[in-house]
Design a protein around this motif. Sequence first.
Motif, PDB file in Angstrom:
ATOM      1  N   SER A  46      -0.086 -11.102  -2.398  1.00 17.66           N
ATOM      2  CA  SER A  46       1.336 -10.760  -2.453  1.00 17.66           C
ATOM      3  C   SER A  46       2.009 -11.205  -3.740  1.00 17.66           C
ATOM      4  O   SER A  46       2.751 -10.437  -4.357  1.00 17.66           O
TER       5      SER A  46
ATOM      6  N   SER B 160      -5.467  -0.942   2.074  1.00 18.59           N
ATOM      7  CA  SER B 160      -5.037  -2.130   1.343  1.00 18.59           C
ATOM      8  C   SER B 160      -6.229  -2.934   0.852  1.00 18.59           C
ATOM      9  O   SER B 160      -6.193  -3.535  -0.236  1.00 18.59           O
TER      10      SER B 160
ATOM     11  N   THR C  50       2.928  -3.258  -8.230  1.00 21.88           N
ATOM     12  CA  THR C  50       1.495  -3.459  -8.013  1.00 21.88           C
ATOM     13  C   THR C  50       0.720  -2.872  -9.191  1.00 21.88           C
ATOM     14  O   THR C  50       1.065  -1.795  -9.673  1.00 21.88           O
TER      15      THR C  50
ATOM     16  N   PHE D  31      -0.229 -10.459  -7.493  1.00 21.44           N
ATOM     17  CA  PHE D  31      -0.471  -9.045  -7.775  1.00 21.44           C
ATOM     18  C   PHE D  31       0.656  -8.145  -7.276  1.00 21.44           C
ATOM     19  O   PHE D  31       0.495  -6.926  -7.239  1.00 21.44           O
TER      20      PHE D  31
ATOM     21  N   TRP E  58       1.512  -4.604   0.905  1.00 25.35           N
ATOM     22  CA  TRP E  58       0.142  -4.178   1.234  1.00 25.35           C
ATOM     23  C   TRP E  58      -0.465  -5.048   2.334  1.00 25.35           C
ATOM     24  O   TRP E  58      -1.378  -4.618   3.024  1.00 25.35           O
TER      25      TRP E  58
ATOM     26  N   MET F  53       1.848  -7.466  -4.370  1.00 24.02           N
ATOM     27  CA  MET F  53       1.383  -6.601  -3.279  1.00 24.02           C
ATOM     28  C   MET F  53       1.949  -7.069  -1.942  1.00 24.02           C
ATOM     29  O   MET F  53       1.267  -7.060  -0.917  1.00 24.02           O
TER      30      MET F  53
ATOM     31  N   ALA G 211      -4.949  -0.858  -8.814  1.00 23.91           N
ATOM     32  CA  ALA G 211      -4.936  -1.140  -7.377  1.00 23.91           C
ATOM     33  C   ALA G 211      -4.271   0.002  -6.611  1.00 23.91           C
ATOM     34  O   ALA G 211      -4.744   0.421  -5.553  1.00 23.91           O
ATOM     35  N   CYS G 212      -3.167   0.518  -7.164  1.00 32.06           N
ATOM     36  CA  CYS G 212      -2.489   1.651  -6.518  1.00 32.06           C
ATOM     37  C   CYS G 212      -3.416   2.865  -6.450  1.00 32.06           C
ATOM     38  O   CYS G 212      -3.512   3.534  -5.415  1.00 32.06           O
TER      39      CYS G 212
ATOM     40  N   ALA H 101      -7.381  -5.055  -7.508  1.00 30.79           N
ATOM     41  CA  ALA H 101      -6.330  -5.967  -7.977  1.00 30.79           C
ATOM     42  C   ALA H 101      -6.907  -7.246  -8.566  1.00 30.79           C
ATOM     43  O   ALA H 101      -6.371  -7.796  -9.534  1.00 30.79           O
TER      44      ALA H 101
END
Length: 395
Positions: free
Chosen positions: A237, A275, A46, A240, A245, A242, A50-51, A282
């Motif tokens: 998903s 998220s 990710t 990105f 998430w 994710m 964003a993290c 993201a």
Amino acid sequence: MAFGLSNRVKGIAPSPTLSIDAKTKELIAQGRDIVNLSVGEPDFGTPEPACQAGIAAIQEGFTKYTAVPGINELRKAIVKKLLEENGLAYEIDEIIVSNGAKHSLFNAFMALCNPGDEVILPAPYWVSYPEMIRLADAEPVIVLTDESTGFKLTPDMLQKAITPRTKALLLNSPSNPTGAVYSREELQALAEVIEQHEFYVISDEIYEKMVYGIEHVSIASLSEAMKKRTLVVNGFSKAFAMTGWRVGYIAADRMIVKAMTSFQSQTTSNPASISQRAAVKALDCFDTRAIELFNKRRDYVLKRLRGMPLIECIEPQGAFYVFPNVANIIGKSYNGTKIDSANTFATLLLEHANIALVPGEGFGAPNNIRISYAVSDQDLQKAMDRLEAFLKEVE
């Protein structure tokens, strides 16, 4: 009799992709050197911003319920994204955020479908589509496509599948499992048929950024009439990385979004607050180098497959899958075991070649297999070497 499960859940087939992935991970935990080409999950992390946004959300105590359709900040960011990248103008109340695009799709079917309704579903299809349609008490109307049409629905195929009970058409471009991408001209030809009738289009665009040498076009962008009847499904998903998430969304007419919001309020409520904060960041972090990497891997796998006996494979233009035809293998044998299906072929590859991939039966394409190239270059080479050695033993 009071005890027992509902007919609804008894009739559900488990996801073959997730089942194979689970079995593969179990074998790896036992020490087997399995190359896992079965699951649709990017092999990179990710994006760091964003993290960090997710971490900040926890540290700031942003861990309570949010509005059911998502926080305004995220929905506004999605509105901006759709306008700038897809030429689609929506208001914030025409966006609903859910727990992954899979959840978004389920919400759509539950909000639109009544018992007896039909949903036109081109095959090959993603394994969960027909099960979700049936869970909404509707019936999937499978329209078979193959290599001759590039695994794409044609206007004539669509016209023949339409009945008075048609409630929706499900389009997936770029496609899982085939990697097929509809061109603007192909979508326009379908739209000309669609606009002669009264039904919705559910457009799953989760792989939109994974295209190679072709533009991604949303069918909703072709006209106001198409936008009005289209539910645009997307998420975080794939583009990105994710997957865990769980953030997806739908853009649609506000009447439909309002209905899905009511349904979601009684099932899952809001998506995870943390998220959602990560997803906002993201949207500004897509790394185009991922496309360059996937394109390189696609070309490598295609080159290797086309140099092997018994396998035929057309070039995918999107997503991160190839979908080879193995019809020439079915009916042959490996070390005395008859290969009577793509499923048997995949089982033998897992047992004897330590390669995990997905047979086409679950996608409505029993003559094909799905190979994900969202793995390292080293693993791809190892898998192709093993596959080539295995095929030399098929007779």
